[in-house]
Design a protein around this motif. Structure first.
Motif, mmCIF file in Angstrom:
data_model
loop_
_atom_site.group_PDB
_atom_site.id
_atom_site.type_symbol
_atom_site.label_atom_id
_atom_site.label_comp_id
_atom_site.label_asym_id
_atom_site.label_seq_id
_atom_site.Cartn_x
_atom_site.Cartn_y
_atom_site.Cartn_z
ATOM 1 N N VAL A 69 39.920 59.496 34.804
ATOM 2 C CA VAL A 69 40.361 60.875 34.554
ATOM 3 C C VAL A 69 41.224 60.885 33.294
ATOM 4 O O VAL A 69 42.106 60.051 33.130
ATOM 5 N N ALA A 70 40.962 61.852 32.402
ATOM 6 C CA ALA A 70 41.759 62.024 31.189
ATOM 7 C C ALA A 70 42.650 63.249 31.320
ATOM 8 O O ALA A 70 42.260 64.254 31.927
ATOM 9 N N ALA A 71 43.835 63.155 30.736
ATOM 10 C CA ALA A 71 44.764 64.288 30.771
ATOM 11 C C ALA A 71 45.562 64.324 29.478
ATOM 12 O O ALA A 71 45.841 63.285 28.869
ATOM 13 N N ASP A 72 45.918 65.533 29.060
ATOM 14 C CA ASP A 72 46.861 65.703 27.959
ATOM 15 C C ASP A 72 48.277 65.659 28.512
ATOM 16 O O ASP A 72 48.536 66.076 29.646
ATOM 17 N N VAL A 73 49.195 65.158 27.676
ATOM 18 C CA VAL A 73 50.596 65.051 28.057
ATOM 19 C C VAL A 73 51.419 65.972 27.166
ATOM 20 O O VAL A 73 51.368 65.852 25.932
ATOM 21 N N ASN A 89 33.885 68.005 32.523
ATOM 22 C CA ASN A 89 34.889 68.442 31.558
ATOM 23 C C ASN A 89 35.638 69.661 32.073
ATOM 24 O O ASN A 89 35.050 70.597 32.587
ATOM 25 N N ALA A 90 36.957 69.664 31.891
ATOM 26 C CA ALA A 90 37.755 70.836 32.259
ATOM 27 C C ALA A 90 37.757 71.807 31.104
ATOM 28 O O ALA A 90 37.663 71.440 29.945
ATOM 29 N N THR A 139 37.479 57.489 23.862
ATOM 30 C CA THR A 139 38.472 58.448 24.362
ATOM 31 C C THR A 139 38.709 59.607 23.401
ATOM 32 O O THR A 139 39.694 60.328 23.546
ATOM 33 N N SER A 140 37.805 59.814 22.436
ATOM 34 C CA SER A 140 38.036 60.854 21.435
ATOM 35 C C SER A 140 37.788 62.262 21.959
ATOM 36 O O SER A 140 38.289 63.235 21.394
ATOM 37 N N GLY A 141 37.020 62.389 23.038
ATOM 38 C CA GLY A 141 36.710 63.706 23.583
ATOM 39 C C GLY A 141 37.592 64.055 24.760
ATOM 40 O O GLY A 141 38.466 63.283 25.168
#
Length: 355
Positions: A30-34, A4-5, A81-83
């Motif tokens: 990898v998950a990222a906010d946009v 986690n970042a 994908t909630s976290g």
């Protein structure tokens, strides 16, 4: 392990998910906010719980993300994908084929295009959104003239048509696109037809025009985009014409187109081309049905394997596999020409989706 970042997520923006090859140093999913205003990506976390999650597809409600494991054994995995980082739900489910390279959601099922073995696997989704054991595996047959790449079938993509009545699978090894019907009750596929493209063209991916009347097929072994007429009532697919995705006079050897997307207004299509490391822009609103190339721009990295549009069609995101990054571009609303706006490091990036 899950990584986690630090930092808070931006609740006002969208999300991006990036697949990567763990066997080549990637971090997995990898998950990222946009950022809604700038389109910038900020990585929030990653998981390498599944090997080589090379292609991703979000569920209709966007609460679950599905990934293929592009390995010899082949599997499909589901992630919550909630976290800040995707979390594996249940155990990966085997496909009835080798090397699945693409997947899609259709009529309550996950379908995979199994590149290694050449076919399509169907897995039903449970009430919790987790895939269950495969109910069918349709094997493709045939070959092409390239002895190295086309000795047998190699399904590279599977996609439902906009009407929901049909499923189309693209096969690089047999130079063809198959049209099938999926029975939602039994999870069985029945082949309805097969459309041949020129020998040695190696079709890789397709996309539908928003009107539903045309399909654009991008070929890997021949750098060409083919337009086909599509009839959702009959399931008929007829090739009309092809257009090179390279500028006139450009070297064709070592140029391998990969992904494509069509503008929401149906005026443009963008195609990624590996080898020349370019994004081709083609207009679709000419006097006839044939697309025409208007420009090419650098992809922002090396070996662009996949690309996608943001939900509003204002930006283009490109996964550059060998340079290990995802680059985003602002799109000129009049011409569709991309202008580089930023990038993040994602080693061995193979796919990018936005929700």
């Amino acid at each position: 392990m899950t990584d986690n970042a630090a930092g808070e997520r931006d609740p006002g923006g969208g999300r991006a998910f990036i697949g990567s090859f763990t066997s080549a140093g990637g971090r997995g999913v990898v998950a990222a906010d946009v950022d809604r205003e700038t389109g910038a990506l900020t990585v929030t976390g990653a998981t390498d719980a599944v090997a080589d999650p090379s292609f991703l597809a979000p569920a209709t409600d966007r609460a679950v993300l599905y990934a293929v494991s592009e390995t010899e054994a082949g599997a499909v995995a589901a992630f919550d994908t909630s976290g800040p980082a995707p979390r594996l739900i249940g155990a990966p489910v085997p496909v009835r084929g080798a090397g699945p390279a693409h997947l899609t959601i259709a009529s309550g099922h996950v379908l995979t295009a199994d590149y290694g073995s050449g076919g399509v696997t169907v897995l039903p989704l449970g009430p919790d959104g987790v895939p269950r054991a495969a109910t069918d595996a349709l094997r493709h047959r045939g070959s092409g003239p390239d002895p190295d790449r086309q000795a047998g079938p190699h399904a590279h993509q599977v996609l439902p048509d906009p009407s929901g009545r049909w499923v189309l699978s693209v096969d690089l090894g047999t130079d063809s696109v198959r049209v099938c019907a999926l029975d939602p009750a039994t999870g069985r596929l029945t082949q309805h037809g097969e459309t041949a493209l020129p020998p040695g063209s190696g079709p890789r991916h397709l996309a539908f025009h928003p009107s539903g009347g045309h399909v654009y097929v991008l070929c890997e072994l021949e750098p060409t985009l083919y337009v086909c007429r599509w009839d959702a009532h009959t399931g008929g697919l007829d090739a009309v014409a092809g257009t090179s995705v390279l500028p006139s006079g450009a070297e064709t050897a070592g140029r391998y187109p990969s992904g494509l997307v069509v503008a929401p207004d149906g005026r443009c299509v963008w195609a990624a081309v590996r080898g020349s490391d370019a994004i081709a822009v083609l207009r679709l609103d000419g006097p006839d049905e044939k697309p025409f190339l208007t420009s090419t721009v650098p992809c922002g990295g090396h070996w662009p394997r996949d690309l996608t549009l943001d939900p509003r069609g204002r930006r283009l995101y490109v996964a550059n596999e060998r340079s290990g990054d995802v680059t985003w571009f602002a799109l000129d609303p009049a011409t569709g020409v991309p202008e580089r706006a930023g990038a993040i490091a994602v080693p061995a990036a193979s796919c990018v989706v936005l929700v």
